[in-house]
Design an enzyme around this catalytic site. Structure first.
Site, PDB file in Angstrom:
ATOM      1  N   GLU A 211       8.015   5.994  16.481  1.00 32.96           N
ATOM      2  CA  GLU A 211       8.481   5.521  15.169  1.00 32.96           C
ATOM      3  C   GLU A 211       9.637   6.377  14.651  1.00 32.96           C
ATOM      4  O   GLU A 211      10.599   5.850  14.067  1.00 32.96           O
ATOM      5  CB  GLU A 211       7.305   5.510  14.185  1.00 32.96           C
ATOM      6  CG  GLU A 211       6.280   4.449  14.563  1.00 32.96           C
ATOM      7  CD  GLU A 211       4.965   4.520  13.794  1.00 32.96           C
ATOM      8  OE1 GLU A 211       4.079   3.696  14.068  1.00 32.96           O
ATOM      9  OE2 GLU A 211       4.822   5.407  12.916  1.00 32.96           O
TER      10      GLU A 211
ATOM     11  N   HIS B 229       3.419   4.310   4.670  1.00 31.73           N
ATOM     12  CA  HIS B 229       2.965   4.222   6.066  1.00 31.73           C
ATOM     13  C   HIS B 229       2.868   5.626   6.635  1.00 31.73           C
ATOM     14  O   HIS B 229       3.684   6.486   6.312  1.00 31.73           O
ATOM     15  CB  HIS B 229       3.984   3.415   6.880  1.00 31.73           C
ATOM     16  CG  HIS B 229       3.780   3.515   8.367  1.00 31.73           C
ATOM     17  ND1 HIS B 229       2.860   2.741   9.034  1.00 31.73           N
ATOM     18  CD2 HIS B 229       4.347   4.329   9.302  1.00 31.73           C
ATOM     19  CE1 HIS B 229       2.890   3.058  10.333  1.00 31.73           C
ATOM     20  NE2 HIS B 229       3.785   4.022  10.514  1.00 31.73           N
TER      21      HIS B 229
ATOM     22  N   ASN C 241       0.817  -1.224   0.000  1.00 31.24           N
ATOM     23  CA  ASN C 241       0.000   0.000   0.000  1.00 31.24           C
ATOM     24  C   ASN C 241       0.850   1.274   0.000  1.00 31.24           C
ATOM     25  O   ASN C 241       0.412   2.322   0.459  1.00 31.24           O
ATOM     26  CB  ASN C 241      -1.046  -0.018   1.118  1.00 31.24           C
ATOM     27  CG  ASN C 241      -0.451   0.066   2.509  1.00 31.24           C
ATOM     28  OD1 ASN C 241       0.757  -0.039   2.675  1.00 31.24           O
ATOM     29  ND2 ASN C 241      -1.296   0.260   3.497  1.00 31.24           N
TER      30      ASN C 241
HETATM   31  P1  CMP Z   1       0.592   0.389   7.750  1.00 33.85           P
HETATM   32  O1  CMP Z   1      -0.020   1.738   7.827  1.00 33.85           O
HETATM   33  O2  CMP Z   1       2.037   0.339   7.433  1.00 33.85           O
HETATM   34  O3  CMP Z   1       0.345  -0.430   9.120  1.00 33.85           O
HETATM   35  C1  CMP Z   1       0.220  -1.830   9.164  1.00 33.85           C
HETATM   36  C2  CMP Z   1       0.148  -2.454   7.800  1.00 33.85           C
HETATM   37  O4  CMP Z   1      -0.364  -3.770   7.773  1.00 33.85           O
HETATM   38  C3  CMP Z   1      -0.811  -1.661   6.949  1.00 33.85           C
HETATM   39  O5  CMP Z   1      -0.201  -0.428   6.621  1.00 33.85           O
HETATM   40  C4  CMP Z   1      -1.071  -2.623   5.790  1.00 33.85           C
HETATM   41  O6  CMP Z   1      -0.126  -2.482   4.741  1.00 33.85           O
HETATM   42  C5  CMP Z   1      -0.848  -4.001   6.440  1.00 33.85           C
HETATM   43  N1  CMP Z   1      -2.086  -4.785   6.494  1.00 33.85           N
HETATM   44  C6  CMP Z   1      -2.302  -5.950   5.843  1.00 33.85           C
HETATM   45  N2  CMP Z   1      -3.546  -6.423   6.113  1.00 33.85           N
HETATM   46  C7  CMP Z   1      -4.132  -5.525   6.947  1.00 33.85           C
HETATM   47  C8  CMP Z   1      -5.416  -5.437   7.579  1.00 33.85           C
HETATM   48  N3  CMP Z   1      -6.349  -6.381   7.411  1.00 33.85           N
HETATM   49  N4  CMP Z   1      -5.677  -4.366   8.376  1.00 33.85           N
HETATM   50  C9  CMP Z   1      -4.729  -3.411   8.578  1.00 33.85           C
HETATM   51  N5  CMP Z   1      -3.499  -3.438   8.002  1.00 33.85           N
HETATM   52  C10 CMP Z   1      -3.204  -4.480   7.193  1.00 33.85           C
END
Ligand code: CMP
Length: 139
Positions: A128, A117, A114
């Site tokens: 962080e 972060h 995605n």
């Molecule tokens: P990030 O903001 O980096 O924080 C945790 C990461 O887990 C999130 O972005 C997503 O890329 C990943 N992730 C994968 N599956 C899920 C989910 N079901 N809910 C939340 N985060 C997820």
């Protein structure tokens, strides 16, 4: 209490796809000053530690594997109301739900890959940021 700093990582998918420069520019155009910036490749141990808060979640193992699949950019960003506004700039965690024009809408492919972060609270932004940067690496 709100602070004026947040923390971000441009994730391996966005770096590998050549989107890091465009994403950094998008962040700067949104009004953020880059206070600290690092190009690095996380070890499994470091990625596991960074995402320890998710260690009981079913996606934890895949998340750690993804985050060590290539280099990332880590940064501390400064602007009024930094954390809350940055969540709007990056869009929903799942890119299929991210609003048009947000970084995840423009550059992300899936909930795992995605693109970016963003810290979810002032407290986590500080934790962080401290995870990646010493005091003498912030300007
Ligand atoms: P990030 O903001 O980096 O924080 C945790 C990461 O887990 C999130 O972005 C997503 O890329 C990943 N992730 C994968 N599956 C899920 C989910 N079901 N809910 C939340 N985060 C997820």
């Amino acid at each position: 209490m709100t602070t004026n700093r947040t923390f971000t990582m441009i994730k391996p998918d966005a770096v590998a796809n050549g989107h890091a420069g465009k994403i950094l520019d998008h962040i700067i155009q949104a009004g953020y000053k880059v206070v600290a910036l690092k190009y690095t490749h996380l070890s499994a141990e470091k990625a596991g530690e960074f995402y320890a808060v998710h260690s009981e979640r079913p996606f934890y193992k895949d998340l750690v594997e993804f985050m060590i699949s290539g280099p990332i950019y880590a940064a501390i960003l400064e602007k009024d109301n930094a954390v809350e506004d940055f969540r709007k700039v990056i869009g929903a965690t799942n890119p299929s739900e991210a609003e048009a024009g947000t970084i995840r809408n423009l550059f992300a492919k899936s909930i795992d890959a995605n693109a970016i972060h963003g810290s979810d609270s002032d407290e986590n932004a500080a934790i962080e940021g401290n995870f990646f940067f010493a005091e003498n690496e912030r300007f």
